[in-house]
Design a protein around this motif. Structure first.
Motif, mmCIF file in Angstrom:
data_model
loop_
_atom_site.group_PDB
_atom_site.id
_atom_site.type_symbol
_atom_site.label_atom_id
_atom_site.label_comp_id
_atom_site.label_asym_id
_atom_site.label_seq_id
_atom_site.Cartn_x
_atom_site.Cartn_y
_atom_site.Cartn_z
ATOM 1 N N GLN A 103 -37.731 -16.848 60.470
ATOM 2 C CA GLN A 103 -36.352 -16.618 60.893
ATOM 3 C C GLN A 103 -35.769 -17.954 61.342
ATOM 4 O O GLN A 103 -36.525 -18.860 61.701
ATOM 5 C CB GLN A 103 -36.313 -15.649 62.093
ATOM 6 C CG GLN A 103 -37.095 -14.364 61.902
ATOM 7 C CD GLN A 103 -36.275 -13.280 61.242
ATOM 8 O OE1 GLN A 103 -35.056 -13.350 61.211
ATOM 9 N NE2 GLN A 103 -36.951 -12.267 60.708
ATOM 10 N N VAL A 104 -34.446 -18.056 61.362
ATOM 11 C CA VAL A 104 -33.827 -19.271 61.879
ATOM 12 C C VAL A 104 -34.281 -19.477 63.329
ATOM 13 O O VAL A 104 -34.208 -18.549 64.136
ATOM 14 C CB VAL A 104 -32.282 -19.177 61.798
ATOM 15 C CG1 VAL A 104 -31.636 -20.322 62.547
ATOM 16 C CG2 VAL A 104 -31.835 -19.182 60.341
ATOM 17 N N ASP A 105 -34.779 -20.652 63.637
ATOM 18 C CA ASP A 105 -35.284 -20.941 64.980
ATOM 19 C C ASP A 105 -34.105 -21.360 65.863
ATOM 20 O O ASP A 105 -33.831 -22.547 66.049
ATOM 21 C CB ASP A 105 -36.340 -22.040 64.902
ATOM 22 C CG ASP A 105 -37.087 -22.232 66.223
ATOM 23 O OD1 ASP A 105 -36.575 -21.774 67.276
ATOM 24 O OD2 ASP A 105 -38.176 -22.842 66.202
ATOM 25 N N THR A 106 -33.446 -20.359 66.415
ATOM 26 C CA THR A 106 -32.201 -20.622 67.158
ATOM 27 C C THR A 106 -32.476 -21.455 68.422
ATOM 28 O O THR A 106 -31.668 -22.290 68.807
ATOM 29 C CB THR A 106 -31.513 -19.308 67.552
ATOM 30 O OG1 THR A 106 -32.428 -18.516 68.327
ATOM 31 C CG2 THR A 106 -31.115 -18.508 66.317
ATOM 32 N N GLU A 107 -33.632 -21.246 69.015
ATOM 33 C CA GLU A 107 -33.964 -21.984 70.240
ATOM 34 C C GLU A 107 -34.116 -23.486 69.943
ATOM 35 O O GLU A 107 -33.626 -24.327 70.684
ATOM 36 C CB GLU A 107 -35.266 -21.433 70.814
ATOM 37 C CG GLU A 107 -35.490 -21.771 72.273
ATOM 38 C CD GLU A 107 -36.857 -21.267 72.737
ATOM 39 O OE1 GLU A 107 -37.466 -21.953 73.581
ATOM 40 O OE2 GLU A 107 -37.321 -20.214 72.238
ATOM 41 N N ALA A 108 -34.792 -23.776 68.829
ATOM 42 C CA ALA A 108 -34.976 -25.186 68.453
ATOM 43 C C ALA A 108 -33.654 -25.804 68.017
ATOM 44 O O ALA A 108 -33.373 -26.969 68.313
ATOM 45 C CB ALA A 108 -35.992 -25.288 67.314
ATOM 46 N N LEU A 109 -32.850 -25.014 67.323
ATOM 47 C CA LEU A 109 -31.633 -25.584 66.742
ATOM 48 C C LEU A 109 -30.533 -25.839 67.769
ATOM 49 O O LEU A 109 -29.711 -26.737 67.585
ATOM 50 C CB LEU A 109 -31.103 -24.678 65.632
ATOM 51 C CG LEU A 109 -31.876 -24.737 64.307
ATOM 52 C CD1 LEU A 109 -31.386 -23.650 63.356
ATOM 53 C CD2 LEU A 109 -31.741 -26.112 63.638
#
Lengths: 207, 207
Positions: A103-109
């Motif tokens: 999944q898109v790594d929203t925390e990293a991004l």
């Protein structure tokens, strides 16, 4: 007008790409592993050369090959490289981060998006590893966070169908889907079939 | 005491190398093309990690693969990367520059040596492309300019003879010849046969 954006390894081919008429280039090191961030020295001279020739320059921001989750140290490296790119006047950056569950790594991004302020944002071909049923959610989030484009090499069994499906999702939120890993011979046909005006990758022009 | 210095690609294997007991590491990107300079972000975090663990860190400084002559723009890139490395507290740098005639490129190296002030200087395996009859002159010049070490993979038909000859020249001017491209299995034997105490390269430890 159709625009092809060659993805170049380091500075070496940049003068050739500019001489061949490229108006926009992407730069990375180590294309063998999918592209990593170039050194500060390469970044600075490449930006200078591109801008002296009225060419836009985008950089791949990746601390290593592979798109498995980035750890905290790697996020810091990417932040530092984004700030450096910003300072040097880079026009845009290409990056991607996925979780273990693809999944898109929203925390990293989130911090990376903040660090990229002022530059255009392209989600990398890491996108291709997101399951089709998760791509709508991914694309919505990316659009909301200010991403401009998504690079996709397309699913190899039916690239055109894969691109078409992703493009429909992207179009609906104003994101541009950019086909990549397209050869010179395929560029015109794919541009027409998909109705896209930007195609990127290492092989889109003859160098 | 025998010291092995692993040459790592980016940051990824650094914690493993440190955990395995390395006291000195070398870092590059794109080992597939012989090693290029890592990005600023990778550089910063790698130095921090190494020094927190009392490990010395050296960086390969190269704007691209290949050792053919560097042009003026590439020299500027290397200078910028050397200054960055210096600022970040890197312990040493590994670089090489040859002319078209496979001689040490003294013109290219002069500004780079100046930019490397404060860090140890190692001439890269570009050394192996210098003709044996030119190596004495090369080694003299490098020693005079403040180089500390020379990396050499040795001539493949008889590595030991090649290393032995180069080591004799190096020893006479206080330079250290460092065998590279040595596997874990070969390390002990080569160290003994050549009487060297430092061996480097991508395969000197199991990671």
């Amino acid at each position: 007008m159709l625009l092809t954006e060659p993805l170049l390894e380091n500075y070496v081919q940049l003068p050739n790409a500019v001489a061949a008429g490229s108006k926009r280039v992407a730069l990375a090191d180590n294309l063998a592993v999918g592209g990593t961030t170039v050194s500060k020295g390469v970044m600075g001279e490449a930006v200078r050369y591109a801008h002296e020739h009225q060419v836009s320059i985008e950089l791949v921001i990746a601390p290593r090959g592979g798109v498995s989750p980035y750890n905290d140290v790697e996020i810091k490296m990417m932040e530092a490289d984004l700030l450096e790119a910003q300072q040097l006047g880079v026009d845009g950056v290409i990056l991607g981060a996925l979780t273990d569950q693809q999944q898109v790594d929203t925390e990293a991004l989130t911090p990376l998006i903040a660090a990229a302020g002022g530059m255009s944002l392209t989600f990398s071909t890491a996108f291709d590893q997101i399951r089709p049923q998760d791509r709508g959610t991914a694309i919505d989030w990316l659009a909301n966070q200010g991403f401009d484009r998504i690079w996709s090499a397309g699913n190899s069994t039916d690239r055109l169908a894969d691109w078409t499906a992703s493009k429909r999702l992207a179009d609906s939120v104003g994101l541009t889907l950019v086909p990549t890993d397209v050869t010179v011979a395929e560029v015109a046909k794919i541009s027409q079939q998909l109705d896209v005006h930007l195609i990127a990758g290492p092989a889109v022009i003859d160098l």
